[in-house]
Design an enzyme around this catalytic site. Structure first.
Site, mmCIF file in Angstrom:
data_model
loop_
_atom_site.group_PDB
_atom_site.id
_atom_site.type_symbol
_atom_site.label_atom_id
_atom_site.label_comp_id
_atom_site.label_asym_id
_atom_site.label_seq_id
_atom_site.Cartn_x
_atom_site.Cartn_y
_atom_site.Cartn_z
ATOM 1 N N LYS A 82 0.750 -1.175 -0.046
ATOM 2 C CA LYS A 82 0.022 0.130 0.067
ATOM 3 C C LYS A 82 0.963 1.266 0.164
ATOM 4 O O LYS A 82 1.925 1.282 0.704
ATOM 5 C CB LYS A 82 -1.018 -0.109 1.114
ATOM 6 C CG LYS A 82 -2.077 0.948 1.326
ATOM 7 C CD LYS A 82 -2.754 0.690 2.614
ATOM 8 C CE LYS A 82 -3.889 1.936 2.779
ATOM 9 N NZ LYS A 82 -4.430 1.600 4.040
ATOM 10 N N SER A 157 -9.099 2.039 3.887
ATOM 11 C CA SER A 157 -8.335 2.904 2.815
ATOM 12 C C SER A 157 -7.629 1.735 2.109
ATOM 13 O O SER A 157 -6.860 2.202 1.077
ATOM 14 C CB SER A 157 -7.732 3.614 3.623
ATOM 15 O OG SER A 157 -6.669 2.996 4.749
ATOM 16 N N SER A 181 -9.699 -0.575 7.987
ATOM 17 C CA SER A 181 -9.004 -0.411 6.579
ATOM 18 C C SER A 181 -8.560 -1.770 6.126
ATOM 19 O O SER A 181 -8.006 -1.637 4.725
ATOM 20 C CB SER A 181 -8.044 0.787 6.653
ATOM 21 O OG SER A 181 -8.604 1.900 6.805
#
Length: 480
Positions: A82, A157, A181
């Site tokens: 990420k 996220s 997330s």
């Protein structure tokens, strides 16, 4: 299996073949890169393509193996990282245009641990601005789409991570979770994850210029999103390897003792005033039936107050965010994310001053209540969200949108405030008027017992099946 099908292998299947020498790391990585080239242009899940570096590393791994070097447990397994976590030489943009040139001087512990285990990073995945939405879109890299269709948000996220791994781009996807997330994207895409408990995975970004707030430190954790629950048992022991840069990491083994007799599971459909959708209700029943069939003792009981713990915890986090982060959001965020944060502060009125300190202290009371409860019920099966996953940009639609996206997600952020592990696993594929949609349930576990939650996910997956199989069929049918 043909060369073109290698990307379909789970991380467990892939590592078994690469370690045995039945498959080269280069072949494994090449298959994932070919898949990424085919599907990522439509999904926009991976926003930094690392194909060249990945092939170089795979070839190095093959040469080392041929020379007699031992293989790590993730030898040749393609993974994604990420973009809010440091990877040496790459931007840790966090979805913010102003940070697009923030180049990491070194790898974060999770990146180092994965690569030390033999994994190969093939790309970096998208996140919303500041990694603080349950949807994934930003002005720097644009919107990520859900492989099930554009009627569903990919979650956030770690939305790029969830969409990538379920579409077959890599066998493992790194993500993180401060209020959901990891679990939001798992639920949105029909993937599997376990949010580790506090202190489980070492965390730190070498690029950061200041330490995060104490609640951010204690609620945020690093983890992995997978297509198969068994891949968590393969990969998480590597992720939790100690790193001295995180002084509060606790070096506990991944596996704990197996309790005597059937494991008790507390089961609840309580939604604290929110409507429970029939498909979520059915998904809970399916998960319960699977666990009963696997020999678990499942009992519907009243839980310690999740609503109070969750809302208190998120209001406390908003108090810290308001004090320490709002200035950055106002200065560097888009109008969209600034508007969303304003509604966050309405939905979760921030605690401040003495009251914030009191609510932070109250966290121990909630955690003690749950610790005592879990003496009898070490696993807790609940909804993740009371409704099927929301549509893209629902959180931009004012108070009602944020209320649907985050306001009802108390089972999610309560576990962050408590510091407890919580897994997410799909247990039903709903055919809704808007289109097909996976429905995930949540399984919480005691501190340091992520392995028990993963075992329960495996029991459910073995009886219900992996959600990637119908997804890939639909993607194939759609592409003609």
């Amino acid at each position: 299996m043909t060369q073109s099908d290698i990307w379909r292998l789970s991380a467990t299947e892939l590592s078994q073949r690469t370690i045995a020498g039945d498959l080269t790391a280069e072949a494994a990585v090449t298959a994932s890169l070919t898949r990424m080239a085919a599907v990522n242009p439509d999904l926009n899940a991976v926003v930094e393509d690392l194909s060249s570096d990945a092939l170089d590393r795979a070839q190095q791994l093959d040469k080392a193996r041929a020379g007699g070097a031992p293989c790590g447990p993730l030898h040749g397994v393609p993974v994604t990282i990420k973009i809010n976590v440091d990877q040496a030489g790459h931007a840790t943009s966090n979805g913010v245009s102003a940070l697009k040139d923030l180049i990491a001087p070194d790898d974060a512990p999770v990146v180092k641990n994965l690569q030390d285990a033999g994994a190969v990073v093939i790309g970096r995945t998208n996140t919303p601005e500041f990694s603080f939405r349950a949807d994934t879109d930003n002005p720097l890299h644009g919107r990520t789409h859900n492989p099930w269709g554009r009627h569903i948000s990919p979650g956030g996220s770690s939305g790029g991570a969830g969409a990538a791994v379920m579409a077959g781009i890599g066998a493992l996807a790194h993500g993180n979770d401060i209020g959901g997330s990891l679990r939001f994207p798992a639920a949105a895409n029909g993937a599997v994850t376990v949010k580790p408990g506090l202190g489980r995975v070492p965390a730190w970004n070498p690029s950061q210029s200041a330490e995060r707030g104490i609640l951010a430190q204690s609620m945020s954790v690093q983890g992995l999103i997978t297509r198969s629950a068994r891949d968590l048992h393969l990969s998480m022991p590597s992720l939790i390897a100690p790193d001295p840069r995180d002084p509060f990491h606790v070096p506990m083994p991944w596996r704990g003792d197996i309790p005597d007799g059937p494991i008790r599971v507390a089961f609840s459909k309580e939604t604290y005033g929110y409507d429970l959708h029939p498909e979520v209700d059915a998904a809970l029943d399916d998960a319960r039936a699977a666990l009963l069939d696997a020999g678990y003792h499942v009992e519907e009981v009243t839980l310690p107050d999740v609503f109070d713990a969750g809302r208190t915890g998120y209001r406390a986090l908003m108090g810290e965010v308001y004090a320490l982060m709002k200035g950055d959001v106002d200065a560097a965020g888009s109008q969209t994310v600034r508007d969303i944060f304003e509604v966050y502060f309405q939905e979760f009125p921030p605690f401040a001053g003495v009251e914030l300190l009191q609510m932070m202290a109250k966290r121990t009371q909630y955690a003690r209540d749950w610790s005592l409860f879990m003496q009898r019920y070490p696993l807790v099966l609940t909804p993740f969200l009371p409704q099927p996953f929301f549509r893209p940009d629902r959180d931009t639609e004012g108070a009602a949108g944020v209320h649907e996206v985050l306001g009802c997600a108390v089972y999610s952020y309560a576990m962050n405030f408590l510091g407890l592990p919580a897994a997410s696993v799909p247990s039903r594929l709903a055919e809704l008027p808007s289109g097909p949609q996976p429905i995930n349930v949540q399984i919480a576990a005691p501190r340091w017992r992520e392995d028990m939650a993963v075992d329960a996910c495996i029991a459910i997956e073995d009886r219900i099946g992996r959600m990637c199989d119908p997804l890939w069929q639909r993607m194939s049918d759609t592409s003609g």
